[in-house]
Design an enzyme around this catalytic site. Structure first.
Site, PDB file in Angstrom:
ATOM      1  N   CYS A   1      21.431 -23.713 -13.319  1.00 22.14           N
ATOM      2  CA  CYS A   1      20.165 -23.251 -12.721  1.00 22.14           C
ATOM      3  C   CYS A   1      19.659 -21.936 -13.315  1.00 22.14           C
ATOM      4  O   CYS A   1      18.557 -21.505 -12.987  1.00 22.14           O
ATOM      5  CB  CYS A   1      20.306 -23.145 -11.203  1.00 22.14           C
ATOM      6  SG  CYS A   1      21.283 -21.741 -10.678  1.00 22.14           S
TER       7      CYS A   1
ATOM      8  N   VAL B   1      44.484 -12.083  -7.562  1.00 23.33           N
ATOM      9  CA  VAL B   1      43.520 -12.932  -8.259  1.00 23.33           C
ATOM     10  C   VAL B   1      43.939 -13.125  -9.717  1.00 23.33           C
ATOM     11  O   VAL B   1      43.228 -13.757 -10.490  1.00 23.33           O
ATOM     12  CB  VAL B   1      42.092 -12.310  -8.197  1.00 23.33           C
ATOM     13  CG1 VAL B   1      41.626 -12.207  -6.748  1.00 23.33           C
ATOM     14  CG2 VAL B   1      42.021 -10.945  -8.878  1.00 23.33           C
ATOM     15  N   ASP B   2      45.112 -12.574 -10.092  1.00 23.62           N
ATOM     16  CA  ASP B   2      45.463 -12.494 -11.516  1.00 23.62           C
ATOM     17  C   ASP B   2      45.955 -13.790 -12.146  1.00 23.62           C
ATOM     18  O   ASP B   2      46.015 -13.908 -13.378  1.00 23.62           O
ATOM     19  CB  ASP B   2      46.468 -11.354 -11.762  1.00 23.62           C
ATOM     20  CG  ASP B   2      47.771 -11.482 -10.969  1.00 23.62           C
ATOM     21  OD1 ASP B   2      48.183 -12.625 -10.669  1.00 23.62           O
ATOM     22  OD2 ASP B   2      48.378 -10.444 -10.644  1.00 23.62           O
TER      23      ASP B   2
ATOM     24  N   HIS C   1      42.233 -14.540  -1.787  1.00 21.87           N
ATOM     25  CA  HIS C   1      41.184 -13.648  -2.307  1.00 21.87           C
ATOM     26  C   HIS C   1      40.524 -14.190  -3.576  1.00 21.87           C
ATOM     27  O   HIS C   1      39.854 -13.445  -4.302  1.00 21.87           O
ATOM     28  CB  HIS C   1      41.739 -12.239  -2.554  1.00 21.87           C
ATOM     29  CG  HIS C   1      42.028 -11.494  -1.285  1.00 21.87           C
ATOM     30  ND1 HIS C   1      42.767 -10.340  -1.236  1.00 21.87           N
ATOM     31  CD2 HIS C   1      41.655 -11.744   0.000  1.00 21.87           C
ATOM     32  CE1 HIS C   1      42.853  -9.909   0.027  1.00 21.87           C
ATOM     33  NE2 HIS C   1      42.193 -10.747   0.790  1.00 21.87           N
TER      34      HIS C   1
ATOM     35  N   GLY D   1      55.294  -6.969  -1.943  1.00 21.33           N
ATOM     36  CA  GLY D   1      54.401  -6.133  -2.742  1.00 21.33           C
ATOM     37  C   GLY D   1      52.982  -6.037  -2.228  1.00 21.33           C
ATOM     38  O   GLY D   1      52.037  -6.030  -3.012  1.00 21.33           O
ATOM     39  N   THR D   2      52.846  -5.935  -0.919  1.00 22.53           N
ATOM     40  CA  THR D   2      51.510  -5.677  -0.374  1.00 22.53           C
ATOM     41  C   THR D   2      51.565  -4.476   0.560  1.00 22.53           C
ATOM     42  O   THR D   2      52.531  -4.317   1.314  1.00 22.53           O
ATOM     43  CB  THR D   2      50.917  -6.903   0.355  1.00 22.53           C
ATOM     44  OG1 THR D   2      49.647  -6.524   0.936  1.00 22.53           O
ATOM     45  CG2 THR D   2      51.814  -7.451   1.445  1.00 22.53           C
ATOM     46  N   SER D   3      50.523  -3.643   0.499  1.00 19.13           N
ATOM     47  CA  SER D   3      50.460  -2.482   1.394  1.00 19.13           C
ATOM     48  C   SER D   3      50.086  -2.929   2.812  1.00 19.13           C
ATOM     49  O   SER D   3      50.124  -2.131   3.739  1.00 19.13           O
ATOM     50  CB  SER D   3      49.440  -1.467   0.879  1.00 19.13           C
ATOM     51  OG  SER D   3      48.154  -2.047   0.873  1.00 19.13           O
TER      52      SER D   3
ATOM     53  N   GLN E   1      47.388 -12.725  -2.300  1.00 18.60           N
ATOM     54  CA  GLN E   1      46.136 -11.963  -2.282  1.00 18.60           C
ATOM     55  C   GLN E   1      45.705 -11.664  -3.710  1.00 18.60           C
ATOM     56  O   GLN E   1      44.636 -11.113  -3.934  1.00 18.60           O
ATOM     57  CB  GLN E   1      46.340 -10.642  -1.542  1.00 18.60           C
ATOM     58  CG  GLN E   1      46.759 -10.804  -0.097  1.00 18.60           C
ATOM     59  CD  GLN E   1      47.270  -9.479   0.471  1.00 18.60           C
ATOM     60  OE1 GLN E   1      46.496  -8.650   0.932  1.00 18.60           O
ATOM     61  NE2 GLN E   1      48.564  -9.273   0.443  1.00 18.60           N
TER      62      GLN E   1
HETATM   63  P1  OAD Z   1      47.978  -2.532  -2.736  1.00 17.54           P
HETATM   64  O1  OAD Z   1      47.722  -1.831  -4.023  1.00 17.54           O
HETATM   65  O2  OAD Z   1      47.252  -2.083  -1.535  1.00 17.54           O
HETATM   66  O3  OAD Z   1      49.526  -2.461  -2.405  1.00 17.54           O
HETATM   67  C1  OAD Z   1      50.499  -2.721  -3.374  1.00 17.54           C
HETATM   68  C2  OAD Z   1      51.848  -2.647  -2.706  1.00 17.54           C
HETATM   69  O4  OAD Z   1      52.833  -3.006  -3.649  1.00 17.54           O
HETATM   70  C3  OAD Z   1      52.235  -1.246  -2.200  1.00 17.54           C
HETATM   71  O5  OAD Z   1      52.720  -1.369  -0.869  1.00 17.54           O
HETATM   72  C4  OAD Z   1      53.321  -0.803  -3.145  1.00 17.54           C
HETATM   73  O6  OAD Z   1      54.285   0.023  -2.511  1.00 17.54           O
HETATM   74  C5  OAD Z   1      53.931  -2.124  -3.558  1.00 17.54           C
HETATM   75  N1  OAD Z   1      54.602  -2.154  -4.869  1.00 17.54           N
HETATM   76  C6  OAD Z   1      54.254  -1.514  -6.010  1.00 17.54           C
HETATM   77  N2  OAD Z   1      55.073  -1.841  -7.016  1.00 17.54           N
HETATM   78  C7  OAD Z   1      55.977  -2.718  -6.517  1.00 17.54           C
HETATM   79  C8  OAD Z   1      57.085  -3.435  -7.046  1.00 17.54           C
HETATM   80  N3  OAD Z   1      57.445  -3.316  -8.332  1.00 17.54           N
HETATM   81  N4  OAD Z   1      57.778  -4.251  -6.222  1.00 17.54           N
HETATM   82  C9  OAD Z   1      57.429  -4.370  -4.917  1.00 17.54           C
HETATM   83  N5  OAD Z   1      56.397  -3.725  -4.351  1.00 17.54           N
HETATM   84  C10 OAD Z   1      55.675  -2.920  -5.135  1.00 17.54           C
HETATM   85  O7  OAD Z   1      47.753  -4.094  -3.023  1.00 17.54           O
HETATM   86  P2  OAD Z   1      47.520  -5.273  -1.969  1.00 17.54           P
HETATM   87  O8  OAD Z   1      48.276  -5.036  -0.725  1.00 17.54           O
HETATM   88  O9  OAD Z   1      47.753  -6.529  -2.710  1.00 17.54           O
HETATM   89  O10 OAD Z   1      41.490  -7.242  -2.276  1.00 17.54           O
HETATM   90  O11 OAD Z   1      45.986  -5.121  -1.684  1.00 17.54           O
HETATM   91  C11 OAD Z   1      45.345  -6.049  -0.860  1.00 17.54           C
HETATM   92  C12 OAD Z   1      43.922  -6.273  -1.308  1.00 17.54           C
HETATM   93  O12 OAD Z   1      43.239  -5.029  -1.436  1.00 17.54           O
HETATM   94  C13 OAD Z   1      43.791  -6.881  -2.695  1.00 17.54           C
HETATM   95  O13 OAD Z   1      43.945  -8.284  -2.689  1.00 17.54           O
HETATM   96  C14 OAD Z   1      42.412  -6.491  -3.074  1.00 17.54           C
HETATM   97  C15 OAD Z   1      42.446  -5.044  -2.645  1.00 17.54           C
HETATM   98  O14 OAD Z   1      41.229  -4.449  -2.383  1.00 17.54           O
HETATM   99  C16 OAD Z   1      40.335  -7.662  -2.760  1.00 17.54           C
HETATM  100  O15 OAD Z   1      39.997  -7.445  -3.891  1.00 17.54           O
HETATM  101  C17 OAD Z   1      39.527  -8.438  -1.772  1.00 17.54           C
END
Ligand code: OAD
Length: 238
Positions: A153, A105-106, A121, A190-192, A103
């Site tokens: 364009c 974009v980095d 994403h 590492g995704t919420s 997910q």
């Molecule tokens: P979030 O910021 O929602 O979640 C980050 C997750 O990483 C959390 O569950 C943290 O507990 C966990 N975390 C933090 N540090 C960590 C570490 N060192 N090791 C393991 N886990 C760790 O980010 P995403 O779930 O990626 O979308 O968010 C999903 C989407 O929401 C993104 O792609 C973006 C955002 O809005 C768009 O821009 C469309």
């Protein structure tokens, strides 16, 4: 931190898996110093997504939206991939059937050396035209005018990312769904797991292992939950 017993169970399961898929989120880049979205210090704690990450926001104020993305490019540009990104490169090299879905974009998975990456994403290092089919790789950290004009364009260019309310790239998404439904193990890092449709991939998987410093809505139901930083857990897994 995850215990030795859980870690060895996860290691065994991963070793026995024929096809492996991985879904990463902002947490995997946290140890590189890049802010996540929802945690402490997360971007959505300090900025309003509806002012920066929607097509309506861009239509209203393209300059502010571009400034925010250029600021994020600068943060990312100064960062380096971490041990978690690198462990996934090793996993890809070990596995004939491996799919990395992110997910993020980095572009840190690319810089670490991962080869095949499904960016559901989009990519902050891409720009595309709001009017025609023009798109390009774009490493710029600043522009003389904002929004930058399309060289073909003249209409505004936009960052090549997916905003709230937009569809995910169709082919990339179809490949992600297929990889997850065929995988023996889905490793979720590492995704919420709050943003759909991406989080829906977790519901499609046969066997889920989660790596996260915190718990998520999926933690109670996943097969193996490894709590701790991905920069430590992933190298221990592979
Ligand atoms: P979030 O910021 O929602 O979640 C980050 C997750 O990483 C959390 O569950 C943290 O507990 C966990 N975390 C933090 N540090 C960590 C570490 N060192 N090791 C393991 N886990 C760790 O980010 P995403 O779930 O990626 O979308 O968010 C999903 C989407 O929401 C993104 O792609 C973006 C955002 O809005 C768009 O821009 C469309």
């Amino acid at each position: 931190m995850a215990g030795q017993r859980e870690l060895s169970a996860a290691r065994e399961r991963l070793a026995a898996a024929h096809a492996v898929a991985v879904l990463t989120g902002a947490g995997i880049s946290a140890e590189s110093g890049i802010p996540t979205f929802r945690g402490a210090g997360g971007l959505w704690r300090n900025f309003r997504p509806e002012e920066l990450a929607t097509p309506e926001a861009f239509a209203r104020d393209p300059r502010t939206v571009w400034e925010w993305y250029l600021w994020r490019r600068g943060l990312i540009d100064a960062a380096e991939p971490n041990a978690g990104h690198r462990a996934l490169v090793t996993l890809e090299q070990q596995r004939p059937r491996f799919t990395l879905i992110t997910q993020n974009v980095d572009g840190l998975h690319d810089r670490a050396g991962s080869r095949r990456i499904l960016k559901v994403h989009g990519d902050i290092w891409q720009s595309r035209c709001t009017a025609c089919a023009y798109q390009r790789k774009d490493r710029a950290l600043a522009y003389p005018t904002l929004p930058p004009p399309c060289p073909e364009c003249g209409e505004p260019l936009r960052p090549g990312v997916v905003w709230f309310g937009e569809a995910l790239p169709r082919i990339v998404w179809a490949e992600a769904e297929r990889a997850v439904s065929q995988a023996d193990v889905l490793l979720v890092v590492g995704t919420s797991a709050q943003v759909y449709p991406a989080a829906g991939l977790i519901e499609m998987a046969r066997f889920v292992m989660e790596v996260n410093v915190a718990t998520t809505p999926f933690s109670p139901s996943v097969a193996i939950s490894l709590q701790g930083p991905s920069g430590e857990i992933l190298p221990a897994l592979v």
